[in-house]
Design a protein around this motif. Structure first.
Motif, PDB file in Angstrom:
ATOM      1  N   LEU A 100     -14.401 -10.728  23.318  1.00 54.32           N
ATOM      2  CA  LEU A 100     -14.038  -9.320  23.406  1.00 54.32           C
ATOM      3  C   LEU A 100     -14.078  -8.712  22.014  1.00 54.32           C
ATOM      4  O   LEU A 100     -13.471  -9.239  21.077  1.00 54.32           O
ATOM      5  CB  LEU A 100     -12.630  -9.161  23.993  1.00 54.32           C
ATOM      6  CG  LEU A 100     -12.025  -7.749  23.908  1.00 54.32           C
ATOM      7  CD1 LEU A 100     -12.789  -6.784  24.804  1.00 54.32           C
ATOM      8  CD2 LEU A 100     -10.549  -7.767  24.273  1.00 54.32           C
ATOM      9  N   VAL A 101     -14.795  -7.615  21.882  1.00 58.41           N
ATOM     10  CA  VAL A 101     -14.906  -6.924  20.602  1.00 58.41           C
ATOM     11  C   VAL A 101     -14.555  -5.460  20.825  1.00 58.41           C
ATOM     12  O   VAL A 101     -15.023  -4.836  21.788  1.00 58.41           O
ATOM     13  CB  VAL A 101     -16.330  -7.042  20.021  1.00 58.41           C
ATOM     14  CG1 VAL A 101     -16.448  -6.252  18.725  1.00 58.41           C
ATOM     15  CG2 VAL A 101     -16.688  -8.498  19.785  1.00 58.41           C
ATOM     16  N   VAL A 102     -13.736  -4.900  19.955  1.00 56.93           N
ATOM     17  CA  VAL A 102     -13.396  -3.483  19.995  1.00 56.93           C
ATOM     18  C   VAL A 102     -13.835  -2.863  18.673  1.00 56.93           C
ATOM     19  O   VAL A 102     -13.419  -3.305  17.597  1.00 56.93           O
ATOM     20  CB  VAL A 102     -11.887  -3.259  20.209  1.00 56.93           C
ATOM     21  CG1 VAL A 102     -11.570  -1.759  20.252  1.00 56.93           C
ATOM     22  CG2 VAL A 102     -11.424  -3.936  21.497  1.00 56.93           C
ATOM     23  N   ALA A 103     -14.712  -1.874  18.773  1.00 57.15           N
ATOM     24  CA  ALA A 103     -15.225  -1.178  17.593  1.00 57.15           C
ATOM     25  C   ALA A 103     -14.786   0.274  17.624  1.00 57.15           C
ATOM     26  O   ALA A 103     -14.462   0.818  18.685  1.00 57.15           O
ATOM     27  CB  ALA A 103     -16.751  -1.265  17.546  1.00 57.15           C
ATOM     28  N   ASP A 104     -14.792   0.911  16.460  1.00 57.94           N
ATOM     29  CA  ASP A 104     -14.422   2.329  16.418  1.00 57.94           C
ATOM     30  C   ASP A 104     -15.649   3.193  16.683  1.00 57.94           C
ATOM     31  O   ASP A 104     -16.745   2.695  16.982  1.00 57.94           O
ATOM     32  CB  ASP A 104     -13.731   2.685  15.100  1.00 57.94           C
ATOM     33  CG  ASP A 104     -14.639   2.527  13.871  1.00 57.94           C
ATOM     34  OD1 ASP A 104     -15.868   2.413  14.047  1.00 57.94           O
ATOM     35  OD2 ASP A 104     -14.113   2.517  12.744  1.00 57.94           O
ATOM     36  N   GLY A 107     -18.892   2.408  15.073  1.00 55.96           N
ATOM     37  CA  GLY A 107     -19.491   1.111  15.341  1.00 55.96           C
ATOM     38  C   GLY A 107     -18.933  -0.007  14.493  1.00 55.96           C
ATOM     39  O   GLY A 107     -19.467  -1.125  14.517  1.00 55.96           O
ATOM     40  N   VAL A 108     -17.861   0.245  13.748  1.00 59.47           N
ATOM     41  CA  VAL A 108     -17.250  -0.790  12.908  1.00 59.47           C
ATOM     42  C   VAL A 108     -16.356  -1.676  13.772  1.00 59.47           C
ATOM     43  O   VAL A 108     -15.467  -1.178  14.473  1.00 59.47           O
ATOM     44  CB  VAL A 108     -16.434  -0.171  11.756  1.00 59.47           C
ATOM     45  CG1 VAL A 108     -15.715  -1.261  10.962  1.00 59.47           C
ATOM     46  CG2 VAL A 108     -17.339   0.647  10.854  1.00 59.47           C
ATOM     47  N   VAL A 109     -16.590  -2.985  13.725  1.00 59.33           N
ATOM     48  CA  VAL A 109     -15.787  -3.933  14.493  1.00 59.33           C
ATOM     49  C   VAL A 109     -14.384  -3.994  13.902  1.00 59.33           C
ATOM     50  O   VAL A 109     -14.208  -4.310  12.722  1.00 59.33           O
ATOM     51  CB  VAL A 109     -16.429  -5.332  14.492  1.00 59.33           C
ATOM     52  CG1 VAL A 109     -15.526  -6.328  15.221  1.00 59.33           C
ATOM     53  CG2 VAL A 109     -17.803  -5.280  15.152  1.00 59.33           C
ATOM     54  N   LEU A 110     -13.370  -3.704  14.726  1.00 60.16           N
ATOM     55  CA  LEU A 110     -11.981  -3.730  14.260  1.00 60.16           C
ATOM     56  C   LEU A 110     -11.204  -4.923  14.798  1.00 60.16           C
ATOM     57  O   LEU A 110     -10.329  -5.442  14.110  1.00 60.16           O
ATOM     58  CB  LEU A 110     -11.273  -2.432  14.664  1.00 60.16           C
ATOM     59  CG  LEU A 110     -11.837  -1.136  14.086  1.00 60.16           C
ATOM     60  CD1 LEU A 110     -10.969   0.051  14.496  1.00 60.16           C
ATOM     61  CD2 LEU A 110     -11.951  -1.214  12.566  1.00 60.16           C
ATOM     62  N   TRP A 111     -11.505  -5.333  16.031  1.00 58.91           N
ATOM     63  CA  TRP A 111     -10.774  -6.458  16.615  1.00 58.91           C
ATOM     64  C   TRP A 111     -11.747  -7.359  17.375  1.00 58.91           C
ATOM     65  O   TRP A 111     -12.724  -6.882  17.960  1.00 58.91           O
ATOM     66  CB  TRP A 111      -9.706  -5.975  17.601  1.00 58.91           C
ATOM     67  CG  TRP A 111      -8.591  -5.199  16.992  1.00 58.91           C
ATOM     68  CD1 TRP A 111      -7.482  -5.690  16.379  1.00 58.91           C
ATOM     69  CD2 TRP A 111      -8.446  -3.766  16.965  1.00 58.91           C
ATOM     70  NE1 TRP A 111      -6.672  -4.675  15.958  1.00 58.91           N
ATOM     71  CE2 TRP A 111      -7.234  -3.478  16.315  1.00 58.91           C
ATOM     72  CE3 TRP A 111      -9.224  -2.707  17.432  1.00 58.91           C
ATOM     73  CZ2 TRP A 111      -6.777  -2.178  16.103  1.00 58.91           C
ATOM     74  CZ3 TRP A 111      -8.788  -1.411  17.226  1.00 58.91           C
ATOM     75  CH2 TRP A 111      -7.578  -1.152  16.574  1.00 58.91           C
TER      76      TRP A 111
END
Length: 429
Positions: A100-104, A107-111
């Motif tokens: 699981l990836v969450v980006a802003d 498109g910057v990966v934050l989590w």
């Protein structure tokens, strides 16, 4: 969300991956292939090539420092719902190959959340916290392509532009702020290509809906707190009034039929509120008190067709002046000519562009104009709000048709409108 799956139930993943790899090699290399990419993939590949990206090696990754990532995490609205999304993925099983990836919205990966072995494989791609996965940085992928296309996407194997991403699948969906409609970021589930299951699309869609639902619930909680904290202010206020948050969502209404939302309040800028007419906003703790000016409020707007065009707004004992774009000046000229009858969005499109097919552009321009002027424009049809007086200064010219703005600056369709008038609309000629 719609059907955005890259595979169908029963697809031979290994065989299909080999077909896609051959297609990728042929088309990117300038040859022909009997298999064609899906339209979404073809558009993305074209954008990647236009950006100068190379398909045969890892393109340079833009990586933010730890402090910048922490700032983005703290200020992201998605920080409130990351835990809920993790729970959705964890419910599938901790031994799954899902990452699981969450980006802003950039498109910057934050989590990231997933098994250690999968996170290590992702590290080798630069698919890690702080890395920008926009299309112009890394090519076709579930984050950047979802941002570029403004829609959920799923990519399988060689549908990715970079060859080193071919062993992967990715499924991304945009998450929007339910209050404003603004893009907050992308939820992405990725993993080894040959482990892709058709249910992943539903899982990502569910995660995105859950995030937006939870954000809306938190919004309602904040409105309830605002309603409580504003109680003493409302008790001491006489006459109709609204308490709203910074985005114009109504927490409490007195003496007026409640509405869900009004224009975003700004200090010193009048706004038109259904049922109240022209109002002024006063900032209070955690929100705004909106009420009509005592004795009524008239807002005077003067458009000067100078270079650049300017508007001067006077109301509630104060005023201000600002330059506006030529397009915004044209819109104000059109509304001035149309009088209280106003103009439909189709008529504005015809007058600005010579055809009725630019309605989306017209709505966007008027939205931007409202951010400059405040809520002095009403909709359906577009017209000046009640309590607003608009005057136009032509410089040395005797009338609008003789002004330098109309003769030399305004677009040809606006010029024709000003010279000949518009059927059914009053003019000055």
């Amino acid at each position: 969300m719609g059907d955005f799956a890259a595979i169908e139930p029963g697809t031979d993943l290994s065989g299909y991956a080999r077909q896609l790899i051959r297609m990728h090699g042929a088309l990117i290399g300038g040859s022909r292939s009997t298999l064609r990419p899906r339209p979404l993939v073809g558009r993305s590949w074209s954008r990647a090539l236009d950006a100068g990206l190379a398909p045969d090696h890892t393109n340079a990754r833009a990586v933010l420092g730890f402090d910048e990532v922490e700032i983005r995490r703290r200020t992201s609205v998605l920080a409130d719902v990351v835990g809920d999304m993790r729970n959705v993925i964890s419910g599938v099983g901790d031994d799954s190959d899902m990452l699981l990836v969450v980006a802003d919205a950039d498109g910057v990966v934050l989590w990231r959340h997933g098994p250690t072995r999968i996170r290590r494989q992702a590290d080798a791609l630069g698919f890690q916290e702080g890395t920008r996965w926009s299309e112009d940085a890394v090519g076709t992928n579930g984050i950047g392509t979802a941002i570029a296309e403004a829609t959920p996407v799923q990519l399988f194997s060689a549908e990715h532009f970079e060859r080193n991403q071919h062993p992967w699948y990715c499924t991304g969906a945009p998450v929007h702020d339910p209050r404003t409609g603004d893009l907050l970021g992308i939820i992405d589930i990725s993993g080894p290509a040959l482990s892709l299951h058709p249910a992943v699309t539903a899982l990502v869609a569910t995660s995105a809906r859950l995030a937006e639902t939870q954000l809306w619930r938190r919004h309602e909680d904040r409105l309830e707190r605002l309603r409580t904290s504003a109680g003493p202010v409302m008790a001491a206020s006489t006459g109709p009034a609204l308490v709203v948050d910074d985005d114009g969502w109504v927490a409490h209404a007195v003496g007026v039929a409640p509405v869900r939302r009004i224009p975003v309040p700004r200090t010193g800028k009048a706004m038109s509120v259904p049922g109240l007419g022209m109002c002024v906003a006063e900032q209070i703790v955690d929100g705004w008190l909106v009420r009509p000016e005592a004795g009524g409020l008239t807002v005077r707007v003067e458009l000067a067709l100078t270079d650049p065009p300017t508007v001067a707004v006077q109301g509630s004992g104060s005023g201000w002046r600002s330059a506006v774009s030529v397009r915004h000046a044209e819109i104000l000229v059109l509304l001035h000519l149309s009088g209280r009858n106003g103009m439909t969005v189709t008529q504005v499109s015809q007058a600005l562009h010579g055809d009725p097919d630019h309605e989306v552009t017209v709505r966007a321009e008027i939205s931007r104009l409202r951010r400059i002027l405040g809520s002095v424009l009403a909709s359906r049809p577009y017209r000046l709000a009640d309590g607003v007086e608009l005057s136009v200064s032509y410089g040395d010219a005797e009338g609008l048709a003789g002004s330098d703005f109309i003769r030399r600056v305004a677009g040809p369709d606006v010029r024709a409108f000003a010279m000949a008038g518009w059927p059914g609309l009053p003019g000055e000629m």
